[in-house]
Design a protein around this motif. Structure first.
Motif, PDB file in Angstrom:
ATOM      1  N   LEU A 185       0.824  -1.212   0.000  1.00  0.00           N
ATOM      2  CA  LEU A 185       0.000   0.000   0.000  1.00  0.00           C
ATOM      3  C   LEU A 185       0.861   1.267   0.000  1.00  0.00           C
ATOM      4  N   SER A 186       2.101   1.158  -0.407  1.00  0.00           N
ATOM      5  CA  SER A 186       3.020   2.292  -0.320  1.00  0.00           C
ATOM      6  C   SER A 186       2.674   3.434  -1.261  1.00  0.00           C
ATOM      7  N   PHE A 187       1.736   3.240  -2.184  1.00  0.00           N
ATOM      8  CA  PHE A 187       1.309   4.338  -3.043  1.00  0.00           C
ATOM      9  C   PHE A 187       0.612   5.430  -2.244  1.00  0.00           C
ATOM     10  N   ASP A 188       0.059   5.084  -1.086  1.00  0.00           N
ATOM     11  CA  ASP A 188      -0.576   6.051  -0.189  1.00  0.00           C
ATOM     12  C   ASP A 188      -0.017   5.807   1.217  1.00  0.00           C
ATOM     13  N   LEU A 189       0.945   6.623   1.624  1.00  0.00           N
ATOM     14  CA  LEU A 189       1.660   6.400   2.874  1.00  0.00           C
ATOM     15  C   LEU A 189       0.737   6.461   4.095  1.00  0.00           C
ATOM     16  N   ALA A 190      -0.198   7.399   4.088  1.00  0.00           N
ATOM     17  CA  ALA A 190      -1.114   7.511   5.225  1.00  0.00           C
ATOM     18  C   ALA A 190      -1.972   6.259   5.349  1.00  0.00           C
ATOM     19  N   LEU A 191      -2.441   5.735   4.219  1.00  0.00           N
ATOM     20  CA  LEU A 191      -3.237   4.514   4.225  1.00  0.00           C
ATOM     21  C   LEU A 191      -2.394   3.322   4.691  1.00  0.00           C
ATOM     22  N   ALA A 192      -1.158   3.244   4.217  1.00  0.00           N
ATOM     23  CA  ALA A 192      -0.269   2.155   4.612  1.00  0.00           C
ATOM     24  C   ALA A 192      -0.027   2.179   6.124  1.00  0.00           C
ATOM     25  N   LEU A 193       0.202   3.355   6.676  1.00  0.00           N
ATOM     26  CA  LEU A 193       0.420   3.471   8.114  1.00  0.00           C
ATOM     27  C   LEU A 193      -0.839   3.108   8.898  1.00  0.00           C
ATOM     28  N   PHE A 194      -1.989   3.530   8.388  1.00  0.00           N
ATOM     29  CA  PHE A 194      -3.254   3.239   9.062  1.00  0.00           C
ATOM     30  C   PHE A 194      -3.532   1.736   9.066  1.00  0.00           C
ATOM     31  N   VAL A 195      -3.358   1.099   7.920  1.00  0.00           N
ATOM     32  CA  VAL A 195      -3.580  -0.344   7.830  1.00  0.00           C
ATOM     33  C   VAL A 195      -2.584  -1.095   8.712  1.00  0.00           C
ATOM     34  N   GLY A 196      -1.338  -0.645   8.711  1.00  0.00           N
ATOM     35  CA  GLY A 196      -0.346  -1.256   9.589  1.00  0.00           C
ATOM     36  C   GLY A 196      -0.724  -1.117  11.049  1.00  0.00           C
ATOM     37  N   ALA A 197      -1.269   0.029  11.415  1.00  0.00           N
ATOM     38  CA  ALA A 197      -1.696   0.248  12.796  1.00  0.00           C
ATOM     39  C   ALA A 197      -2.846  -0.679  13.173  1.00  0.00           C
ATOM     40  N   VAL A 229       4.237  -8.834  27.430  1.00  0.00           N
ATOM     41  CA  VAL A 229       5.327  -7.945  27.008  1.00  0.00           C
ATOM     42  C   VAL A 229       5.221  -7.681  25.510  1.00  0.00           C
ATOM     43  N   PHE A 230       5.035  -8.732  24.728  1.00  0.00           N
ATOM     44  CA  PHE A 230       4.914  -8.549  23.285  1.00  0.00           C
ATOM     45  C   PHE A 230       3.623  -7.822  22.922  1.00  0.00           C
ATOM     46  N   ALA A 231       2.545  -8.069  23.661  1.00  0.00           N
ATOM     47  CA  ALA A 231       1.285  -7.359  23.397  1.00  0.00           C
ATOM     48  C   ALA A 231       1.441  -5.866  23.674  1.00  0.00           C
ATOM     49  N   ARG A 232       2.123  -5.532  24.768  1.00  0.00           N
ATOM     50  CA  ARG A 232       2.335  -4.123  25.106  1.00  0.00           C
ATOM     51  C   ARG A 232       3.197  -3.431  24.049  1.00  0.00           C
ATOM     52  N   ASN A 233       4.245  -4.111  23.595  1.00  0.00           N
ATOM     53  CA  ASN A 233       5.097  -3.530  22.556  1.00  0.00           C
ATOM     54  C   ASN A 233       4.339  -3.370  21.242  1.00  0.00           C
ATOM     55  N   SER A 234       3.510  -4.345  20.893  1.00  0.00           N
ATOM     56  CA  SER A 234       2.703  -4.241  19.676  1.00  0.00           C
ATOM     57  C   SER A 234       1.711  -3.091  19.782  1.00  0.00           C
ATOM     58  N   TYR A 235       1.118  -2.938  20.943  1.00  0.00           N
ATOM     59  CA  TYR A 235       0.171  -1.839  21.155  1.00  0.00           C
ATOM     60  C   TYR A 235       0.868  -0.485  21.022  1.00  0.00           C
ATOM     61  N   THR A 236       2.077  -0.373  21.550  1.00  0.00           N
ATOM     62  CA  THR A 236       2.837   0.871  21.441  1.00  0.00           C
ATOM     63  C   THR A 236       3.157   1.185  19.983  1.00  0.00           C
ATOM     64  N   ILE A 237       3.552   0.179  19.235  1.00  0.00           N
ATOM     65  CA  ILE A 237       3.856   0.377  17.814  1.00  0.00           C
ATOM     66  C   ILE A 237       2.591   0.759  17.055  1.00  0.00           C
ATOM     67  N   ALA A 238       1.459   0.119  17.378  1.00  0.00           N
ATOM     68  CA  ALA A 238       0.199   0.450  16.716  1.00  0.00           C
ATOM     69  C   ALA A 238      -0.197   1.901  16.980  1.00  0.00           C
ATOM     70  N   CYS A 239      -0.045   2.352  18.211  1.00  0.00           N
ATOM     71  CA  CYS A 239      -0.360   3.752  18.531  1.00  0.00           C
ATOM     72  C   CYS A 239       0.549   4.713  17.769  1.00  0.00           C
ATOM     73  N   SER A 240       1.812   4.360  17.641  1.00  0.00           N
ATOM     74  CA  SER A 240       2.750   5.199  16.889  1.00  0.00           C
ATOM     75  C   SER A 240       2.363   5.267  15.418  1.00  0.00           C
ATOM     76  N   LEU A 241       1.965   4.128  14.861  1.00  0.00           N
ATOM     77  CA  LEU A 241       1.547   4.124  13.457  1.00  0.00           C
ATOM     78  C   LEU A 241       0.260   4.925  13.260  1.00  0.00           C
ATOM     79  N   PHE A 242      -0.679   4.812  14.214  1.00  0.00           N
ATOM     80  CA  PHE A 242      -1.900   5.627  14.146  1.00  0.00           C
ATOM     81  C   PHE A 242      -1.549   7.117  14.181  1.00  0.00           C
ATOM     82  N   ALA A 243      -0.654   7.496  15.067  1.00  0.00           N
ATOM     83  CA  ALA A 243      -0.268   8.909  15.178  1.00  0.00           C
ATOM     84  C   ALA A 243       0.402   9.397  13.899  1.00  0.00           C
ATOM     85  N   ALA A 244       1.289   8.602  13.332  1.00  0.00           N
ATOM     86  CA  ALA A 244       1.957   8.999  12.095  1.00  0.00           C
ATOM     87  C   ALA A 244       0.957   9.123  10.953  1.00  0.00           C
ATOM     88  N   SER A 245       0.008   8.220  10.898  1.00  0.00           N
ATOM     89  CA  SER A 245      -1.032   8.295   9.871  1.00  0.00           C
ATOM     90  C   SER A 245      -1.879   9.558  10.033  1.00  0.00           C
TER      91      SER A 245
END
Length: 124
Positions: A30-42, A98-114
Motif C-alpha cells: 500500500l506504499s502508493f498512499d503512505l497515510a493509508l499504509a500506516l493506518f492499515v499497519g496500525a 510484554v509482546f502485546a504491550r510492545n505491539s500496542y505501542t507500535i500500533a499507537c505510533s503508526l496511528f499517530a503517524a497516519s
C-alpha cells in the motif's frame, strides 16, 4: 525460571516477528498512499496485540506440554508438579503481555503517524 523465560521470548518473539513481516509486506503493497499504509499497519498491529492478549488469557487452560515453549525446553529445565505448572503459566503469560504491550505501542505510533500525514495533506 530464567531458562523458561528465555525460551518463551525466543518462541513467542519468532511468531510475532512472522506476524510483523506479514504486516510490513501489506504496508509495502500500500506504499502508493503512505497515510493509508500506516493506518492499515496500525490496525493490523493492534489486531496482533489483541491476539497476544487473548493468548495470555487462555494460558492457564492450556496443557503446558502442548506448547512450543515446552517442547523447546530441555527435559531437565521443564518444571514438574502443580507449582511448576503455575510458574510456567506465569512466565508464559508475562512474555505474551510484554509482546502485546510492545505491539500496542507500535500500533499507537503508526496511528499517530497516519493522523499527522492526513492532517498535513489537508493543510497543504
Amino acid at each position: 525460571m530464567e531458562k523458561i523465560r528465555n525460551t518463551a521470548l525466543i518462541c513467542i518473539g519468532r511468531a510475532v516477528l512472522f506476524g510483523a513481516l506479514a504486516i510490513s509486506l501489506i504496508m509495502v503493497s500500500l506504499s502508493f498512499d503512505l497515510a493509508l499504509a500506516l493506518f492499515v499497519g496500525a490496525v493490523l498491529t493492534l489486531a496482533m496485540a489483541e491476539i497476544l492478549i487473548v493468548k495470555a488469557l487462555i494460558v492457564p487452560w492450556q496443557k503446558p506440554n502442548r506448547t512450543e515453549v515446552w517442547t523447546c525446553l530441555d527435559k531437565a529445565a521443564r518444571p514438574a508438579g502443580a507449582q511448576g505448572r503455575a510458574v510456567f503459566t506465569g512466565v508464559l503469560r508475562e512474555v505474551y503481555m510484554v509482546f502485546a504491550r510492545n505491539s500496542y505501542t507500535i500500533a499507537c505510533s503508526l496511528f499517530a503517524a497516519s493522523l499527522v500525514l492526513r492532517i498535513a495533506r489537508g493543510v497543504v
